[in-house]
Scaffold this motif. Structure first.
Motif, PDB file in Angstrom:
ATOM      1  N   GLU B 454     -28.801  13.577-124.636  1.00 24.51           N
ATOM      2  CA  GLU B 454     -28.306  12.505-125.500  1.00 24.51           C
ATOM      3  C   GLU B 454     -28.695  12.791-126.947  1.00 24.51           C
ATOM      4  OE1 GLU B 454     -28.007   8.190-123.693  1.00 24.51           O
ATOM      5  OE2 GLU B 454     -30.043   8.974-123.552  1.00 24.51           O
ATOM      6  N   ALA B 456     -28.542  10.930-130.992  1.00 21.55           N
ATOM      7  CA  ALA B 456     -28.144   9.869-131.917  1.00 21.55           C
ATOM      8  C   ALA B 456     -28.472  10.348-133.326  1.00 21.55           C
ATOM      9  CB  ALA B 456     -28.904   8.587-131.611  1.00 21.55           C
ATOM     10  N   SER B 508     -36.594   9.429-123.965  1.00 19.04           N
ATOM     11  CA  SER B 508     -35.402   8.595-123.766  1.00 19.04           C
ATOM     12  C   SER B 508     -35.073   7.917-125.089  1.00 19.04           C
ATOM     13  CB  SER B 508     -35.676   7.544-122.698  1.00 19.04           C
ATOM     14  OG  SER B 508     -36.715   6.705-123.165  1.00 19.04           O
ATOM     15  N   LYS B 511     -31.950   1.583-125.854  1.00 18.03           N
ATOM     16  CA  LYS B 511     -30.579   1.145-125.579  1.00 18.03           C
ATOM     17  C   LYS B 511     -30.437  -0.355-125.847  1.00 18.03           C
ATOM     18  CE  LYS B 511     -29.362   5.189-124.098  1.00 18.03           C
ATOM     19  NZ  LYS B 511     -29.582   5.731-122.774  1.00 18.03           N
ATOM     20  N   THR B 512     -29.231  -0.761-126.189  1.00 17.88           N
ATOM     21  CA  THR B 512     -28.948  -2.189-126.354  1.00 17.88           C
ATOM     22  C   THR B 512     -28.626  -2.769-124.979  1.00 17.88           C
ATOM     23  OG1 THR B 512     -26.582  -1.846-126.617  1.00 17.88           O
ATOM     24  CG2 THR B 512     -27.905  -1.744-128.618  1.00 17.88           C
ATOM     25  N   SER B 513     -28.423  -4.098-124.923  1.00 20.71           N
ATOM     26  CA  SER B 513     -28.167  -4.742-123.632  1.00 20.71           C
ATOM     27  C   SER B 513     -26.859  -4.238-123.013  1.00 20.71           C
ATOM     28  CB  SER B 513     -28.121  -6.260-123.808  1.00 20.71           C
ATOM     29  OG  SER B 513     -27.141  -6.559-124.773  1.00 20.71           O
ATOM     30  N   THR B 514     -25.961  -3.710-123.851  1.00 21.47           N
ATOM     31  CA  THR B 514     -24.696  -3.213-123.299  1.00 21.47           C
ATOM     32  C   THR B 514     -24.774  -1.724-122.960  1.00 21.47           C
ATOM     33  OG1 THR B 514     -23.895  -2.810-125.532  1.00 21.47           O
ATOM     34  CG2 THR B 514     -23.263  -4.904-124.524  1.00 21.47           C
ATOM     35  N   GLY B 515     -25.990  -1.158-123.093  1.00 21.12           N
ATOM     36  CA  GLY B 515     -26.164   0.235-122.697  1.00 21.12           C
ATOM     37  C   GLY B 515     -25.888   1.248-123.791  1.00 21.12           C
ATOM     38  N   LYS B 516     -25.534   0.785-124.992  1.00 24.30           N
ATOM     39  CA  LYS B 516     -25.299   1.734-126.099  1.00 24.30           C
ATOM     40  C   LYS B 516     -26.638   2.157-126.706  1.00 24.30           C
ATOM     41  CE  LYS B 516     -20.993  -0.123-127.956  1.00 24.30           C
ATOM     42  NZ  LYS B 516     -20.567  -0.970-129.053  1.00 24.30           N
ATOM     43  N   ILE B 517     -26.637   3.321-127.352  1.00 29.58           N
ATOM     44  CA  ILE B 517     -27.863   3.751-128.038  1.00 29.58           C
ATOM     45  C   ILE B 517     -28.139   2.773-129.182  1.00 29.58           C
ATOM     46  CG2 ILE B 517     -28.917   5.576-129.424  1.00 29.58           C
ATOM     47  CD1 ILE B 517     -27.187   7.568-127.782  1.00 29.58           C
ATOM     48  N   ASP B 518     -29.370   2.288-129.234  1.00 27.47           N
ATOM     49  CA  ASP B 518     -29.732   1.260-130.216  1.00 27.47           C
ATOM     50  C   ASP B 518     -30.120   1.925-131.547  1.00 27.47           C
ATOM     51  OD1 ASP B 518     -30.594  -0.888-131.614  1.00 27.47           O
ATOM     52  OD2 ASP B 518     -32.110  -1.531-130.156  1.00 27.47           O
ATOM     53  N   LYS B 519     -29.120   2.188-132.361  1.00 27.85           N
ATOM     54  CA  LYS B 519     -29.396   2.889-133.625  1.00 27.85           C
ATOM     55  C   LYS B 519     -30.204   2.064-134.623  1.00 27.85           C
ATOM     56  CE  LYS B 519     -25.881   6.390-133.557  1.00 27.85           C
ATOM     57  NZ  LYS B 519     -24.782   7.004-134.286  1.00 27.85           N
TER      58      LYS B 519
END
Lengths: 84, 528
Positions: B454, B456, B508, B511-519
């Protein structure tokens, strides 16, 4: 810091932080750093930060010239001159 | 009447043939010589199969030859495509194939990189080499022509002008979010709209000595080259390596008696900090122009103190509109930290901003996306109707005739003086050292690495260069990688200014609650 140590420390910094071309991964003492693009306008500022923080030298604006940064040899002799 | 760019040279060469047009190191080219050389090269290109509208690549470092190349290509009624001489060869090959460049102009030094480029660019038929300083690689398997031969034998007659103002003049490639650069198509009319405004409004003239700091693939070069040639001034391209040494650069400006300087702010900030400006004689300087990124006010204020009594002009505009607004900088009070405005629209161009609700911004405090309209608006992206139609859109605020506007993606607001203020972006594009960078293009490059699981990419705000690029990476199980390896890998795919400066490896990514990388979290952690 011994002279050889200074040189290796500079080489190591340039290799890990500035080189991003596979042609320049084996850096010899006399390799041209400016024409080859290893040192660019952002890289020189990072390099000066490294020298000032790790070698206890202060690089004056007047010393910020191609002659002093053209190769690992040139940078080493600038640092040595300043320490002496 | 000049309706195509090559006429700017033809006219100036007629009125003052003996004047210096280009000065680069020891090379001096007068207007008469520039006219003669460009005629010979243009006739050669036409005689060797370059048709009106064909794309011709310029793969050259800053030099007198690079300026000669531009006008030769235009005189052949063709479209010039400047290729970043520092870009990785894969990117050069992509651009060549993308816009189908059949002919390349290059130097003997750059020609040695060509076998790698041409291996995956079968479209190129002919390579013209500008000098014989280095031996040319025998591995170039295309028609090879020496420039000196063309200049010695060629026909010096004026080539027929077949292009019209709505034809393409040049294509500039900028970062694209999906992993490949996109080619902004600029017509002669697009360019002349801006050039004519600069000459009329900034009142540059034939006494002026213009710097050309920006690379040719960067649209700041348009002002330098074409405004200078139009008014019959002298153009001094700045050697690329000079920008690394601020005090050498400031001395170069002094020695060349530059009167109109134009660059990204970060170069000026570097000179403020390390350029020994207090020891320089800038008495010939009239105007310092900057664009491409926000100028941190503390450096701008200091620059205005160190080099007083000059005009300081902030220009704004994405490549797709060239320049569309301007702001004449007034004295900046101590203590002011807000950036200066991007200002008001240039004459014969128009801008307006549209809020999320679809209303036009009319008051301070309202925020909206800036739209540009007028003959400055580019013709779209080469070979990419989908991306073109997303940002070059019909003007729904004006239903009476068909008009295309450009959605800049820049968020702005207004101040009390009706000047626009830049607020930020609506998407993931960032600026670093004035370059437009799509975060997605860097991530796409990272994801092609077989060991990376992964990645970012985030922008760390920076006073001097707007943003530093950081990549946070997780590796596939059992793999190990050094930061230097990642940089080398990236540099084979994307230009150096896009290669992440800071690389961090983690087990790791948040991640946000929707599973996206929390930039936002990554940015917060990085600036702490």
């Amino acid at each position: 810091m011994e002279n050889m140590e200074i040189k290796e420390s500079i080489r190591n910094y340039i290799k890990t932080e500035l080189v991003n071309n596979k042609d320049h991964q084996a850096l010899s003492d006399s390799d041209q750093l400016i024409e080859s693009g290893v040192i660019d306008s952002l890289g020189i500022m990072k390099l000066i930060g490294f020298l000032e923080d790790n070698m206890s030298v202060q690089i004056d604006d007047m010393e910020l010239v191609p002659e002093n940064f053209s190769s690992i040899d040139a940078i080493t002799s600038l640092v040595e001159k300043k320490i002496a | 009447m000049s309706y195509v760019l090559q006429q700017l040279l033809i006219d100036s060469a007629k009125s003052h043939p003996a004047k210096d047009a280009v000065v680069f190191g020891n090379d001096k080219v007068t207007y008469g010589e520039l006219e003669d050389k460009t005629n010979r090269l243009a006739n050669f290109l036409v005689d060797n199969g370059v048709e009106p509208g064909d794309r011709v690549g310029i793969y050259l470092n800053k030099s007198a030859e690079s300026i000669i190349s531009i006008f030769s290509i235009l005189k052949a009624n063709a479209v010039y495509v400047p290729l970043d001489p520092q870009a990785p060869s894969a990117r050069i090959s992509y651009i060549i194939e993308n816009c189908q460049i059949k002919c390349l102009l290059t130097s003997s030094e750059k020609a040695n990189k060509l076998p790698e480029v041409l291996a995956v660019a079968p479209v190129v038929e002919m390579v013209v080499v500008t000098d014989s300083r280095n031996e040319i690689s025998p591995d170039i398997d295309r028609k090879l022509v020496l420039w000196e031969q063309v200049l010695a034998d060629g026909n010096a007659g004026s080539p027929t002008i077949k292009s019209i103002s709505t034809d393409l003049a040049y294509i500039l490639y900028t970062s694209g979010s999906t992993g490949n650069p996109k080619g902004v198509m600029i017509s002669h009319l697009n360019a002349l709209t801006f050039i004519n405004w600069v000459v009329a409004y900034l009142k540059v003239n034939g006494e002026d000595i213009f710097s050309n700091h920006a690379p040719l693939h960067f649209d700041l070069s348009i002002l330098d080259i074409f405004c200078c040639i139009k008014v019959g001034g002298t153009l001094c391209p700045v050697p690329e390596t000079l920008s690394i040494f601020p005090s050498r650069l400031s001395k170069w400006i002094q020695d060349h008696r530059i009167s109109v300087w134009y660059s990204v702010p970060s170069i000026l900030s570097m000179m403020v900090m390390h350029g020994q400006l207090d020891q320089r004689d800038f008495s010939n300087m009239r105007m310092i122009i900057f664009a491409g990124e926000v100028f941190p006010v503390k450096y701008l204020r200091e620059l205005m103190n160190l080099v007083p009594g000059k005009e300081y002009i902030n220009l704004y505009g994405p490549t797709e509109t060239n320049v569309i607004t301007y702001y004449r900088t007034r004295a900046i009070p101590e203590g002011q930290s807000q950036p200066i405005p991007i200002g008001k629209c240039c004459e014969n161009s128009d801008v307006f901003a549209v809020t999320k609700e679809g209303k036009i911004v009319t008051r301070p405090g309202e925020e909206g996306e800036l739209m540009g309209r007028g003959t400055c608006v580019a013709q779209g992206y080469w070979g990419d109707p989908d991306r073109t139609s997303k940002v070059f859109v019909p003007n729904t605020f004006q239903p009476n005739f068909q008009e295309k506007i450009y959605k800049t993606g820049d968020l702005v607001t207004l101040n009390e003086d009706d000047d626009y203020i830049y607020v930020g972006r609506v998407d993931h594009m960032i600026k670093s050292r004035g370059y437009r960078i799509e975060i997605g293009e860097i991530e796409a490059a990272l994801y092609t690495h077989p060991m990376i699981s992964e990645a970012a990419v985030i922008a760390i705000p920076d006073d001097l260069i707007s943003n530093r690029i950081k990549a946070v990476i997780t590796l596939k199980e059992g793999q190990s990688l050094e930061a230097g390896d990642v940089r080398v890998f990236c540099a084979e795919k994307i230009p150096k200014y896009m290669v992440p400066e800071i690389i961090e490896f983690r087990q790791s990514l948040p991640k946000t609650s929707t599973g996206k990388i929390d930039k936002p979290t990554l940015v917060k952690e990085s600036v702490q």
